[in-house]
Scaffold this motif. Structure first.
Motif, mmCIF file in Angstrom:
data_model
loop_
_atom_site.group_PDB
_atom_site.id
_atom_site.type_symbol
_atom_site.label_atom_id
_atom_site.label_comp_id
_atom_site.label_asym_id
_atom_site.label_seq_id
_atom_site.Cartn_x
_atom_site.Cartn_y
_atom_site.Cartn_z
ATOM 1 N N LYS A 240 26.431 34.441 37.047
ATOM 2 C CA LYS A 240 25.849 33.094 37.154
ATOM 3 C C LYS A 240 25.749 32.432 35.784
ATOM 4 C CE LYS A 240 24.355 30.114 40.156
ATOM 5 N NZ LYS A 240 25.232 29.646 41.250
ATOM 6 N N ALA A 241 25.415 33.222 34.766
ATOM 7 C CA ALA A 241 25.325 32.668 33.411
ATOM 8 C C ALA A 241 26.664 32.117 32.954
ATOM 9 C CB ALA A 241 24.843 33.746 32.440
ATOM 10 N N LEU A 242 27.742 32.867 33.178
ATOM 11 C CA LEU A 242 29.059 32.390 32.773
ATOM 12 C C LEU A 242 29.432 31.102 33.501
ATOM 13 C CD1 LEU A 242 31.219 35.643 32.488
ATOM 14 C CD2 LEU A 242 30.302 34.234 30.642
ATOM 15 N N GLN A 243 29.053 30.996 34.756
ATOM 16 C CA GLN A 243 29.352 29.770 35.506
ATOM 17 C C GLN A 243 28.649 28.567 34.879
ATOM 18 O OE1 GLN A 243 28.218 30.876 39.489
ATOM 19 N NE2 GLN A 243 30.101 32.020 39.869
ATOM 20 N N HIS A 244 27.386 28.761 34.476
ATOM 21 C CA HIS A 244 26.659 27.660 33.848
ATOM 22 C C HIS A 244 27.188 27.371 32.441
ATOM 23 C CE1 HIS A 244 23.579 26.591 36.784
ATOM 24 N NE2 HIS A 244 23.453 27.876 37.063
ATOM 25 N N TYR A 245 27.505 28.420 31.674
ATOM 26 C CA TYR A 245 28.092 28.187 30.352
ATOM 27 C C TYR A 245 29.393 27.393 30.485
ATOM 28 C CZ TYR A 245 25.238 31.280 27.336
ATOM 29 O OH TYR A 245 24.235 31.838 26.591
ATOM 30 N N ARG A 246 30.248 27.815 31.418
ATOM 31 C CA ARG A 246 31.550 27.155 31.579
ATOM 32 C C ARG A 246 31.360 25.683 31.963
ATOM 33 N NH1 ARG A 246 35.255 24.880 31.025
ATOM 34 N NH2 ARG A 246 37.457 25.246 31.549
#
Length: 405
Positions: A240-246
């Motif tokens: 989920k963190a990577l999705q928000h970072y992206r």
């Protein structure tokens, strides 16, 4: 297909999280909930002089604010810690509020550990030199509590550890070493009572340090997903963190980034920390930043595509998990294609942030330094968490450095 997990253990971190625009206005309520009332802010001189940060914090703390110690630096010297401890005693502070980036938060934790000891400066230095650890009270004794207000995105706020340094000039005359000493901060009681994440404050951080720290946090998500110590709980947060970072990072460097970009990126920073398992990318960041005046996130931006290529050539490294975090549609792709798609997405983020691409861009770094740098990279304990099958040799590290040169 959903993976069936192996048996695992996961330590939940007992810390509160306060997130939202303007939430530093609740700092007084946070202190009240934890039974403390005399707060000293710990930060660096730049943040301390930034009224867009300090004004809301001072207003949120109100009459609970008894002092501001704005002398932290990226070097995190033990001398600074001891100066802060002396001010704590003078103003009778019963809680520290660490504000800013990782250096300020590390200094805050060290102060919380050392202050209750009541030791002289000389005794603290001698203990650190002999043990390479920051001392803290016995288990039955209390530490000074702390609250964290981060303004950068490396994803190291939900932590009870860190490091400080003893400068060569501050070593005892009879010390057996002549160079700077690195001391570890490690006490589970040092985790913050609360972490207060206000996107409005992140927007005041200069773009350079902000995007560099964001790359550090972004890489934490990738490393957690392929770590040998990953767990389903940590993986869920990392994906989920990577999705928000992206979604947020590429827009942070726009002339007028919108609020949504900061909302995504700050929320990603909160998520990526829970159960994070840094490993091989961070060994390069740690090892190279020891030798040069460069932020670890900037080192990551240079080496991460080359480290990932080395990892994916040698191991599966749960690339489909990472692809999910980066929202890559893997239908019809073989494993090699998934690996290349991941690297391409990482480069999109890196290049959108305007971060360095080559080691030769690091001031003072030369190719004939590779031997010394490689030694520090390989001697890093984080390799124990590398993806299964990844055990780099000197030749492997030099190959990555050459590719990144």
């Amino acid at each position: 297909m959903i993976e069936v997990p192996e048996p695992f253990e996961f330590d939940y971190s007992p810390t509160g999280i306060v997130y939202g625009r303007g939430c530093v206005g609740k700092l007084g309520d946070v202190l009240d909930r934890h039974g403390v009332e005399r707060a000293m802010v710990v930060t660096g001189s730049n943040v301390g002089a930034n009224r867009d940060v300090m004004g809301p914090i001072e207003e949120g703390l109100g009459d609970r604010l008894v002092a501001v110690f704005d002398e932290t630096t990226p070097e995190k010297y033990l001398k600074t810690v001891l100066d802060g401890v002396e001010l704590m005693a003078e103003c009778d502070a019963d809680v520290l509020v660490g504000v800013g980036g990782g250096s300020s938060l590390n200094v805050t934790r060290a102060m919380c550990a050392i202050a209750p000891l009541g030791w002289s400066r000389e005794r603290v230095v001698e203990a650190v030199v002999s043990t390479r650890d920051v001392p803290s009270p016995e288990e039955e004794e209390a530490l000074v509590p702390n609250v964290v207000v981060p303004t950068t995105m490396p994803g190291a706020d939900v932590s009870a550890g860190g490091s400080v340094f003893v400068a060569a000039a501050d070593l005892p005359s009879d010390a057996a070493v002549s160079g700077r000493i690195d001391a570890t901060i490690s006490d589970p009681r040092l985790i913050a009572e609360a972490n207060v994440y206000d996107p409005d404050l992140y927007a005041t951080t200069p773009t350079g340090p902000l995007v560099s720290s964001a790359m550090n946090g972004f890489d934490k998500g990738i490393e957690t997903l392929y770590s040998s110590e990953s767990t389903p709980i940590a993986n869920a947060h990392a994906i989920k963190a990577l999705q928000h970072y992206r979604a947020g990072l590429p827009s942070l460097v726009e002339a007028t980034p919108d609020d949504v970009a900061y909302d995504h990126a700050v929320l990603a920073t909160v998520l990526v920390q829970y159960g994070r398992k840094t490993n091989i990318v961070h060994t390069f960041g740690n090892g190279i930043s020891l030798h040069y005046d460069v932020q670890q996130g900037a080192v990551h931006s240079i080496v991460v595509p080359h480290v990932l290529r080395y990892v994916f050539d040698a191991a599966y490294a749960h690339r489909h998990r990472i692809a999910e975090g980066l929202s890559i549609d893997v239908e019809g792709m073989d494993d090699d294609a998934v690996a290349e798609a991941i690297i391409d997405e990482v480069l999109v983020v890196r290049d959108a942030l305007g971060l360095p691409r080559r080691l030769r861009e690091i001031d003072g770094m030369e190719r004939d330094h590779f031997e010394a740098v490689t030694e520090d990279i390989l001697n890093n304990h984080k390799h124990a968490r590398n993806p299964p099958g990844i055990d780099p040799t000197v030749e492997d590290v030099v190959t990555v450095l050459e590719a990144a040169w």
